[in-house]
Design an enzyme around this catalytic site. Structure first.
Site, PDB file in Angstrom:
ATOM      1  N   HIS A 195       4.221  34.234 -18.715  1.00  0.00           N
ATOM      2  CA  HIS A 195       2.812  34.208 -19.087  1.00  0.00           C
ATOM      3  C   HIS A 195       2.240  32.800 -19.115  1.00  0.00           C
ATOM      4  O   HIS A 195       1.100  32.581 -18.714  1.00  0.00           O
ATOM      5  CB  HIS A 195       2.656  34.872 -20.459  1.00  0.00           C
ATOM      6  CG  HIS A 195       1.245  35.115 -20.867  1.00  0.00           C
ATOM      7  ND1 HIS A 195       0.374  35.899 -20.138  1.00  0.00           N
ATOM      8  CD2 HIS A 195       0.529  34.668 -21.946  1.00  0.00           C
ATOM      9  CE1 HIS A 195      -0.802  35.952 -20.755  1.00  0.00           C
ATOM     10  NE2 HIS A 195      -0.731  35.201 -21.843  1.00  0.00           N
ATOM     11  N   PHE A 196       3.021  31.841 -19.600  1.00  0.00           N
ATOM     12  CA  PHE A 196       2.549  30.453 -19.678  1.00  0.00           C
ATOM     13  C   PHE A 196       3.158  29.642 -18.541  1.00  0.00           C
ATOM     14  O   PHE A 196       3.969  28.737 -18.742  1.00  0.00           O
ATOM     15  CB  PHE A 196       2.884  29.854 -21.046  1.00  0.00           C
ATOM     16  CG  PHE A 196       1.953  30.315 -22.140  1.00  0.00           C
ATOM     17  CD1 PHE A 196       0.614  29.973 -22.131  1.00  0.00           C
ATOM     18  CD2 PHE A 196       2.413  31.113 -23.170  1.00  0.00           C
ATOM     19  CE1 PHE A 196      -0.251  30.399 -23.120  1.00  0.00           C
ATOM     20  CE2 PHE A 196       1.551  31.552 -24.172  1.00  0.00           C
ATOM     21  CZ  PHE A 196       0.215  31.189 -24.144  1.00  0.00           C
TER      22      PHE A 196
END
Length: 288
Positions: free
Chosen positions: A267-268
């Site tokens: 996600h990051f």
């Protein structure tokens, strides 16, 4: 070109203190960087340093996040409409008439509200797990959508998403073993410190509940894509279990010329694939 050191600034918008980071020469093309949950402009610290030789970069903290004001839910009506209004107020105050938009997670419903309302201001879009299609939702959202329908019955389960284990998981899930060592532990620790501030859980629960109304805006976002065809880069973690890769591929439906890259990330993705994303951004922005 000479890089400009990042400056850390605070101004007042609608009576609230708004913190933002600025890097690069203001005479250069501007990129506005809009962060996700549960982070802040801190997520862009390395990208801003990397691109400041060629671009002017602005990264605000939303109300309730980072170093911006965090009034209680009784003092401020926490909604994505209102977060957007404050960000727009900042951009207007800074005199930014045209800019590229980098959207991640919560940054997508905020940035795409701005873009769809004022398409003439947006020179390009960069989406890193910045969802705009229902295809992007994964089973991660089951609890949040249940909470949207019945807050009381699902609040306990939803509160678990505000804990340290959940925050660290957002950074580490889907990350190949050889890239885990690139994740700075202070990134998720700083996010957790923000979540743990008195009153912040109520803020985040309110925004979790309000997220459902972002889906009502998706048709307008998609119409903006079809009508205005903004130059678009999608740089997305293929292993993202929050916004899945189908959400990245869906951009092709309305933006057939979009450049879509599925990175071996979660996600990051900036934490583990910042160099790759910066290079892709340069290629896009130089062509605009």
């Amino acid at each position: 070109m000479t890089a400009f050191a990042t400056r850390f600034r605070t101004t007042t918008v609608e009576g609230w203190e708004v913190f933002y980071r600025e890097a690069g020469d203001p005479a250069n093309p501007t990129v506005v960087l809009l962060h996700g949950f549960p982070t802040s402009s801190h997520m862009f610290r390395t990208l801003m340093a990397e691109l400041s030789d060629e671009y002017h970069l602005i990264a605000p903290d939303y109300i309730g996040f980072g170093n911006s004001a965090a009034p209680s839910v009784d003092e401020f009506d926490y909604s994505f409409d209102n977060l957007t209004r404050v960000v727009e107020g900042l951009l207007d105050q800074l005199g930014l008439q045209r800019f590229a938009l980098y959207i991640q997670d919560y940054g997508a419903p905020i940035g795409l509200r701005i873009a769809s309302r004022s398409p003439e201001r947006v020179s390009a879009l960069i989406s890193q797990s910045g969802n705009a299609y229902v295809e992007g939702f994964t089973p991660f959202w089951d609890t949040l959508f249940a909470h949207a329908k019945d807050r009381a019955a699902n609040e306990a389960a939803t509160r678990e998403l505000l804990g340290a284990n959940a925050t660290r998981w957002q950074y580490t899930h889907g990350v190949p073993a050889d890239r885990l060592e690139r994740i700075a532990p202070e990134a998720w620790q700083l996010d957790q410190a923000g979540l743990d501030r008195p009153g912040n859980a109520a803020i985040q629960l309110q925004l979790f509940w309000d997220y459902q109304f972002n889906l009502d805006a998706y048709p307008a976002f998609q119409e903006y894509f079809r009508t205005h065809q903004p130059p678009t880069l999608v740089a997305w973690g293929r292993n993202d279990e929050i916004f899945g890769p189908a959400g990245a591929e869906a951009f092709r439906r309305d933006l057939p010329n979009a450049e879509i890259h599925l990175l071996d990330a979660g996600h990051f993705a900036l934490e583990t694939h910042g160099d790759e994303i910066a290079a892709l951004m340069r290629n896009l922005l130089r062509a605009v």
